[in-house]
Design a protein around this motif. Structure first.
Motif, PDB file in Angstrom:
ATOM      1  N   MET A   1      33.213  41.263  44.274  1.00 15.20           N
ATOM      2  CA  MET A   1      34.121  41.450  43.444  1.00 15.20           C
ATOM      3  C   MET A   1      33.705  39.853  42.052  1.00 15.20           C
ATOM      4  O   MET A   1      33.878  38.933  42.882  1.00 15.20           O
TER       5      MET A   1
ATOM      6  N   ILE B   1      34.839  49.268  38.552  1.00 19.80           N
ATOM      7  CA  ILE B   1      35.648  48.538  37.924  1.00 19.80           C
ATOM      8  C   ILE B   1      37.374  48.296  38.492  1.00 19.80           C
ATOM      9  O   ILE B   1      37.458  49.609  39.115  1.00 19.80           O
ATOM     10  N   THR B   2      36.991  46.871  38.714  1.00 26.62           N
ATOM     11  CA  THR B   2      39.614  46.892  38.650  1.00 26.62           C
ATOM     12  C   THR B   2      39.028  45.823  38.213  1.00 26.62           C
ATOM     13  O   THR B   2      38.739  45.791  36.868  1.00 26.62           O
TER      14      THR B   2
ATOM     15  N   HIS C   1      42.424  42.274  38.397  1.00 23.78           N
ATOM     16  CA  HIS C   1      42.852  41.161  38.970  1.00 23.78           C
ATOM     17  C   HIS C   1      44.132  40.567  38.340  1.00 23.78           C
ATOM     18  O   HIS C   1      44.087  40.576  36.968  1.00 23.78           O
TER      19      HIS C   1
ATOM     20  N   ASP D   1      46.785  38.747  38.142  1.00 26.71           N
ATOM     21  CA  ASP D   1      47.292  37.300  37.912  1.00 26.71           C
ATOM     22  C   ASP D   1      46.991  36.279  36.955  1.00 26.71           C
ATOM     23  O   ASP D   1      46.859  36.201  36.230  1.00 26.71           O
TER      24      ASP D   1
ATOM     25  N   ARG E   1      49.622  43.226  47.450  1.00 29.21           N
ATOM     26  CA  ARG E   1      49.755  44.175  46.313  1.00 29.21           C
ATOM     27  C   ARG E   1      48.168  44.702  46.779  1.00 29.21           C
ATOM     28  O   ARG E   1      47.198  43.739  46.512  1.00 29.21           O
TER      29      ARG E   1
ATOM     30  N   PHE F   1      44.430  45.815  45.017  1.00 31.04           N
ATOM     31  CA  PHE F   1      43.690  46.000  43.596  1.00 31.04           C
ATOM     32  C   PHE F   1      42.843  47.732  43.872  1.00 31.04           C
ATOM     33  O   PHE F   1      42.561  48.795  44.860  1.00 31.04           O
ATOM     34  N   ARG F   2      42.683  48.215  42.518  1.00 31.83           N
ATOM     35  CA  ARG F   2      42.613  49.202  42.017  1.00 31.83           C
ATOM     36  C   ARG F   2      41.677  49.191  41.382  1.00 31.83           C
ATOM     37  O   ARG F   2      40.648  49.078  40.686  1.00 31.83           O
ATOM     38  N   THR F   3      41.161  51.097  41.791  1.00 32.71           N
ATOM     39  CA  THR F   3      39.873  51.758  41.493  1.00 32.71           C
ATOM     40  C   THR F   3      39.697  52.459  40.810  1.00 32.71           C
ATOM     41  O   THR F   3      40.515  53.233  41.694  1.00 32.71           O
TER      42      THR F   3
ATOM     43  N   LEU G   1      41.377  54.940  43.937  1.00 29.97           N
ATOM     44  CA  LEU G   1      40.775  54.328  45.521  1.00 29.97           C
ATOM     45  C   LEU G   1      41.542  52.967  44.925  1.00 29.97           C
ATOM     46  O   LEU G   1      41.421  52.521  44.145  1.00 29.97           O
TER      47      LEU G   1
ATOM     48  N   LEU H   1      41.817  48.904  47.558  1.00 32.91           N
ATOM     49  CA  LEU H   1      40.506  48.072  48.275  1.00 32.91           C
ATOM     50  C   LEU H   1      41.534  47.690  49.195  1.00 32.91           C
ATOM     51  O   LEU H   1      42.545  47.247  49.403  1.00 32.91           O
ATOM     52  N   ARG H   2      40.734  47.964  50.278  1.00 31.07           N
ATOM     53  CA  ARG H   2      41.755  47.433  51.638  1.00 31.07           C
ATOM     54  C   ARG H   2      42.603  46.088  51.538  1.00 31.07           C
ATOM     55  O   ARG H   2      42.340  45.083  51.857  1.00 31.07           O
TER      56      ARG H   2
ATOM     57  N   PHE I   1      41.439  42.459  50.592  1.00 29.75           N
ATOM     58  CA  PHE I   1      41.232  42.628  49.171  1.00 29.75           C
ATOM     59  C   PHE I   1      42.963  42.104  49.194  1.00 29.75           C
ATOM     60  O   PHE I   1      43.032  42.878  48.884  1.00 29.75           O
ATOM     61  N   ARG I   2      43.035  41.509  48.414  1.00 30.06           N
ATOM     62  CA  ARG I   2      44.559  41.476  47.953  1.00 30.06           C
ATOM     63  C   ARG I   2      44.873  40.529  46.428  1.00 30.06           C
ATOM     64  O   ARG I   2      44.054  39.408  46.209  1.00 30.06           O
ATOM     65  N   ASN I   3      45.495  41.488  45.011  1.00 28.57           N
ATOM     66  CA  ASN I   3      45.390  41.508  44.274  1.00 28.57           C
ATOM     67  C   ASN I   3      46.527  40.129  44.151  1.00 28.57           C
ATOM     68  O   ASN I   3      47.287  40.366  43.415  1.00 28.57           O
ATOM     69  N   GLU I   4      46.857  39.125  44.447  1.00 24.24           N
ATOM     70  CA  GLU I   4      47.303  38.038  44.057  1.00 24.24           C
ATOM     71  C   GLU I   4      47.051  36.775  44.224  1.00 24.24           C
ATOM     72  O   GLU I   4      45.685  36.753  43.104  1.00 24.24           O
TER      73      GLU I   4
ATOM     74  N   PRO J   1      41.919  35.961  46.570  1.00 26.16           N
ATOM     75  CA  PRO J   1      41.277  37.259  46.103  1.00 26.16           C
ATOM     76  C   PRO J   1      40.533  37.915  47.443  1.00 26.16           C
ATOM     77  O   PRO J   1      41.628  38.913  47.755  1.00 26.16           O
TER      78      PRO J   1
END
Lengths: 641, 493
Positions: free
Chosen positions: A329, A342-343, A345, A347, B212, B214-216, B225, B227-228, B253-256, B264
């Motif tokens: 990423m 595209i994603t 983050h 925080d 949490r 990530f989204r895409t 979708l 991300l794992r 991946f973790r959206n933290e 992340p």
């Protein structure tokens, strides 16, 4: 049907290779011979021993004493005495059973199997309605739980894998058994047939191979009633554990004769039938686990895939390359021309792009002094799905300081030809470019491979001369005319780079069935490659084509930061002119270049496409375990609907 | 200033081209790495030259340069080590016109150069290549930083990792060690008959952990979708499909938020073995970590941030409930037993789900037990409520056959006897999804992975599963305080 037959041949070849290379796990025939020999000798002495007892030449006393001698007058150890004593007991019991059976058979005519409730069930007694089947099995599981019995046992000790079992006991003779040996194996039941009221035959599969379970009530520790109950719980598709002894049936089928038979995990759904299998492509990809259960050849594709990656890794490791991991990423998607995912983050409240190539990061590591680096990993492109494209795919990229594209041409030839030789056993492979029903072609990887210089190759093909200054409007017009003349479609924007790419696709790539390098791309098609030291306006770059498809892309890396900035700016112009596949400017990378990137050769390989070639598949979905699929039209299917 | 230096060096680029020398060369035929020469000539005495006069060629970055009249000394570093370049005007100019002036005027600290010559050791004992040929291979435009060590702005180290690598030997060693740890893990598993597979990063349903995602958005499918967040559910499908020993070593991946232990994207290895249980996985974990420690530290006893950690002995195995009792006297086993005794089954269920004793035990463990676990410790038997993918314990009600490995107060591995019962799995997923959706409301709705349950319905053998955080293992074995020290390009705000 044709398809299955054809893939079966492929899989045989793959198996042969796999066994040859994985010495530790799948011993070679030569390595196995001593083990077979030993077990044969043991079996032979055993038979002799039993026959001696029968003829009464030597009688075993009831007690062991220190001065006990065997039939040859040699001293007999206590353990040997015990072994013989046990064998004698077993033989006596067997004789007794057989006598009783003969007496019973004589006393009463055989009952029809289905007459009483305790008859053995097999595949023939299966419920044929899938919903009723599922409900019935769930009822069975719930009933067990209600009785306080766990239908999903925590542990079953497996003493031997099925491939090892076959290797060890495959050479037994028909009818030969080793009742003194105890082995435990496990796997999935593929078929079940009853023979009378005391005997069941199962096909047990694991690790892509199969043995027979010959469950005979007379070998079981259980009463006939309990035996029948245990086996009637087991259905085709179930995972079972078996502890028993090895042997072959009279027909020569390698079998295990269970003393213990444990249902480890019931299959609640009716499995695809052994006869019709699972052929529907959609289902095969969406429920890959079913595909893998039913179609053994599919399993081999993923073994080949794993071996390809292992081969590349070993090739680079032995040349002093360091495997690294760079971000997936990024703030800017760099290193290739493609639409990114595209994603966001949360925080950091930051927009991030999924990488389309690791190139720029790997070059930064070379700047940092790691002179030989590589990364094998996933890349992401937000593009359509077709026979050769999946939104995520796997590449290997490597970078070697002080090497140039000529060095890489040689490395590519040796890496890929050696890989093909190791995995396929020959430089020449058969490939079906349009699927198994259509004709096959031969692809010959014998090095060296043909090399075509792109522009002169195209000029030769078209019988024209392209202007030296490809950047000019005149050149662009000429290419538009050429495309029109030869009926080559180039959708807007018709940039020189895109026009050239279409013509090369039509006239040069079409020639590249056997591995062929197309070299020396114009600079305007290659914003990260170094200008050619001899050919003006060209770069030191090559792409490897096999079966008309790009498999590798490599170049002498552009390391002049001033020139790199200029080329990025050209890309930015193309982008604003509507080419949304043009690259972003990466300022961080340009700054890194100003600290000095040594002369470096860089290289990329598409792992999925290489796997397709070596597994004779023409759809990328075949080489991905869980390919991206369109949403199902009816929405997500309920599993128990 | 750097800008002025850049201008001066750009002028040198022109000058080199004027002399007919391309300042961005195409390649260089190196005969030896500097380390090879150091080894080869280890016994060459001070002041002596290689009598055979073998011509060698080295290449690398100039880290220092001194000019003293007719002599110049450069120190050159490559991938494997360092060596001095001894530039004597007479000897260089004899074979290369204006060679010495080029070195003197046009070569700067930071440039990549190639040098050929013979080997000698100076009176002071410095092994050197006496230059008979010198070539600028890449002209650097920006100067190397003067002060890098003890740089107060650690962010700069991560943002410009390439400078960090040039300036600091330990950083280079860390990334070499990282690579060795990963290849050791891979080799260990392959030797045990495991096959490495690749499962999707882009998923329609994120599962396998509570985090949490990530989204895409995929344009051509017109579809959201995620991300794992773990590889677990796909790998278990593989076990259902008959791959009895599989692993995947890759990015999750973790959206933290970021911290010294969280990035992340991070690397994990997940391992699944049919017919194994959590006891087998404990043994496997011990062996894997011990072998990695031996491989990169040469010993099973290592020091981390000044604390000695001992991998040589069997790791301590202790249940979560025992740890909490030790720490604060609360006896959860008794409490759970008591909770099960309260009247009817409904009443017991109500007590247990209020919100749950299991959650309380876990919170208590994190509050009082976790930090004290410095030596490698397997914490066993987590409550069912916090372990939606683990099998219920074969003899103890309310807990699962699960362990987490703690070292230096940090979680390093997580493993269970995998839950193979699809009915139980569905119930646990439903509870989890309900809890999650209640907590996050509309913002982060998650769905049930019904396809995974369908896979379980086809029957999964009893299986042991294990996940190890690779970055944290690398931190531990390279004595690095932050996860950012072991990720080449960590995520930066």
């Amino acid at each position: 049907m044709k398809r299955a037959g054809h893939l079966f041949i492929t899989s045989l070849r793959v198996i042969t290779c796999r066994f040859a290379s994985k010495g530790a796990h799948f011993p070679s025939a030569a390595a196995l011979r001593p083990a077979w020999a030993t077990s044969c000798v043991l079996a032979e002495s055993w038979r002799r021993h039993v026959s001696e007892m029968a003829t009464g030449e030597y009688v075993l006393p009831e007690q062991w004493s220190e001065d006990l001698k065997d039939e040859n007058g040699e001293p007999m150890s206590k353990s040997e005495f015990k072994r013989r004593q046990k064998a004698q007991r077993l033989a006596a019991e067997k004789a007794e059973k057989e006598a009783a059976k003969a007496a019973a058979a004589a006393a009463a005519p055989p009952k029809p199997a289905k007459e009483d409730g305790a008859a053995l069930e097999d595949d023939a007694s299966e419920i044929t309605d899938p919903t009723a089947y599922f409900e019935n099995r769930v009822r069975y599981v719930n009933a067990k739980k209600a009785k306080g019995i766990n239908p999903y046992p925590h542990k079953f000790h497996v003493s031997m894998s099925l491939p090892d079992y076959i290797a060890k006991y495959g050479s037994l003779e028909s009818g030969q058994q080793e009742p003194e040996t105890t082995v435990s194996v496990a796997g999935r039941i593929f078929s079940k047939r009853a023979s009378g009221s005391k005997l069941l035959f199962y096909d047990l599969k694991a690790d892509g191979v199969k043995i027979q379970i010959m469950a005979d009530a007379r070998n079981s520790d259980l009463s006939l009633e309990a035996f029948t109950a245990v086996h009637n719980e087991c259905k085709r598709g179930d995972i079972v554990g078996v502890e028993g002894f090895p042997g072959k049936s009279k027909k020569g089928e390698l079998s295990i004769f269970p003393r213990k038979f444990v249902l480890l995990s019931p299959c609640l759904h009716m499995p695809p039938s052994a006869h019709f299998g699972l052929k529907d492509q959609e289902t095969r990809y969406r429920q890959r686990y079913l595909d893998l259960i039913v179609n053994t050849d599919v399993r081999n594709i993923f073994y080949t895939r794993s071996r390809i990656i292992q081969f590349v890794r070993r090739f680079l490791d032995t040349r002093g390359f360091l495997e690294v991991e760079t971000p997936m990423m990024n703030m800017i998607p760099g290193g290739a021309a493609a639409r990114p995912f595209i994603t966001h983050h949360n925080d950091l409240d930051m927009k991030l792009y999924m990488r389309i190539a690791p190139e720029l990061f790997l070059k930064m590591l070379v700047i940092g002094g790691l002179e030989r680096v590589y990364e094998i990993g996933r890349q992401f492109r937000n593009e359509g799905i077709d026979l050769t494209h999946n939104p995520e795919f796997t590449t290997c990229e490597f970078y070697q300081a002080y090497a140039d594209y000529k060095d890489l041409l040689g490395m590519t030839e040796s890496l890929i030809s050696q890989m093909v030789l190791e995995i396929k056993g020959s430089y020449k492979i058969q490939y079906h470019p349009e699927g198994p029903e259509k004709p096959s072609i031969e692809i010959d990887f014998t090095p060296p491979w043909r090399r075509i210089s792109m522009v002169s190759g195209l000029e030769e093909c078209l019988g024209i001369k392209l202007p030296t200054d490809l950047e000019s409007e005149e050149a662009r017009q000429l290419l538009i005319d050429l495309c029109a003349k030869h009926d080559v479609n180039c959708p807007a924007p018709q940039t020189t780079a895109r026009l050239l790419d279409k013509l090369v696709g039509e006239f040069l790539e079409e020639q590249c069935v056997n591995p062929t390098f197309i070299c020396d791309h114009p600079q305007l098609m290659s914003p990260l490659a170094k200008w050619h030291r001899e050919l003006p306006n060209m770069t030191e770059r090559f792409e490897l084509f096999i079966n008309k498809r790009e498999v590798c892309n490599a170049y002498t890396e552009l390391n002049d930061p001033i020139k790199q900035r200029e080329l990025f700016q050209d890309q930015a112009k193309a982008k604003s002119a509507g080419d949304d596949e043009a690259m972003f400017i990466d300022e961080t990378f340009c700054t890194a270049l100003e600290y000095g990137l040594p002369p470096t050769g860089g290289w990329g390989l598409g792992i999925d496409r290489m796997t397709m070639l070596l597994t004779d598949t023409c759809n990328i979905k075949e080489v991905l375990l869980f390919p991206a699929m369109k949403p199902e039209e009816t929405g997500p299917k309920e599993a128990d609907s | 200033s750097p800008e002025e230096i850049r201008d001066v060096r750009l002028k040198k680029v022109q000058d080199l081209r004027g002399l007919g020398q391309e300042p961005y060369a195409y390649g260089f035929d190196r005969t030896h790495f500097t380390k090879d020469l150091q080894d080869l000539y280890a016994s060459l005495p001070n002041g002596a030259e290689d009598e055979a006069g073998t011509l060698v060629a080295v290449a690398g970055r100039v880290l220092a340069k001194r000019v003293m009249g007719k002599l110049a000394f450069l120190s050159l570093r490559d991938d494997k080590g360092q060596i001095q370049l001894y530039v004597d005007r007479t000897r260089l100019d004899a074979s290369q016109n204006e060679g010495f002036n080029t070195v003197k005027g046009l070569v700067d600290v930071g440039d990549i150069v190639g040098c050929s010559g013979t080997v000698k050791r100076t009176e002071k004992g410095e092994l050197s290549v006496v230059a008979t040929g010198m070539q600028v291979l890449t002209k650097s435009l920006l100067p190397l930083p003067d002060k890098w060590h003890g740089l107060s702005d650690v962010e700069k180290r991560y943002r410009q990792r390439y400078l960090d690598l040039i300036m600091t030997a330990e950083v280079r060693d860390t990334f070499r060690a990282r690579s060795r740890i990963i290849s050791t893990l891979r080799r260990q598993l392959e030797d045990r008959g495991f096959i490495e597979v690749e499962t999707p990063v882009l998923e329609s349903v994120a599962g396998g952990a509570d985090a949490r995602p990530f989204r895409t958005f995929h344009n051509s499918l017109g579809r959201d979708l995620t991300l794992r967040i773990a590889t677990e559910l796909h790998l278990k499908r593989m076990v259902v499909g008959g791959f009895e020993r599989v692993f995947e070593l890759g990015r999750v991946f973790r959206n933290e938020g970021l911290s010294s232990r969280h990035n992340p994207e991070f690397t994990s290895v997940e391992i699944y073995q049919a017919y194994a249980d959590y006891n087998d996985m404990m043994n496997l974990t011990e062996e894997l970590i011990r072998v990695c420690a031996m491989e990169v530290r040469g010993s099973a006893q290592v020091s981390y941030q000044g604390v000695a950690i001992d991998f040589s002995q069997p790791f301590r195995r202790v249940t979560m409930a025992d740890l909490v009792r030790e720490a604060c006297g609360l006896d959860f086993e008794a409490a759970m037993a008591a909770a099960r005794q309260v009247g009817s089954a409904e009443a017991a269920a109500a007590v247990r789900s209020a919100p749950s004793l299991g959650h309380l035990l876990n919170e208590m463990f994190e509050a009082v037990g976790e930090a004290g676990l410095v030596q490698p410790t397997f914490v066993l038997e987590h409550p069912v409520e916090i372990s939606p993918l683990a099998k219920p314990h074969r003899s103890k009600p309310g807990v699962t056959e699960r362990f987490e490995l703690f070292i230096y107060g940090r979680e390093h591995a997580n493993a269970f006897s995998e839950l193979t019962d699809p009915v139980d799995q569905r119930a646990r997923f439903e509870a989890q999804v309900a809890r999650h959706n209640a907590a996050f409301q509309e913002r982060q709705k998650v769905a049930l992975d019904t396809d995974f349950i369908a896979a379980l319905e086809y029957g999964m053998p009893p299986t042991g599963g294990l996940g190890i955080g690779v970055d944290r293992l690398v931190m531990l074995l390279t004595d690095s305080p932050s996860i950012r020290d072991v990720i080449a390009f960590p995520t930066m705000s």
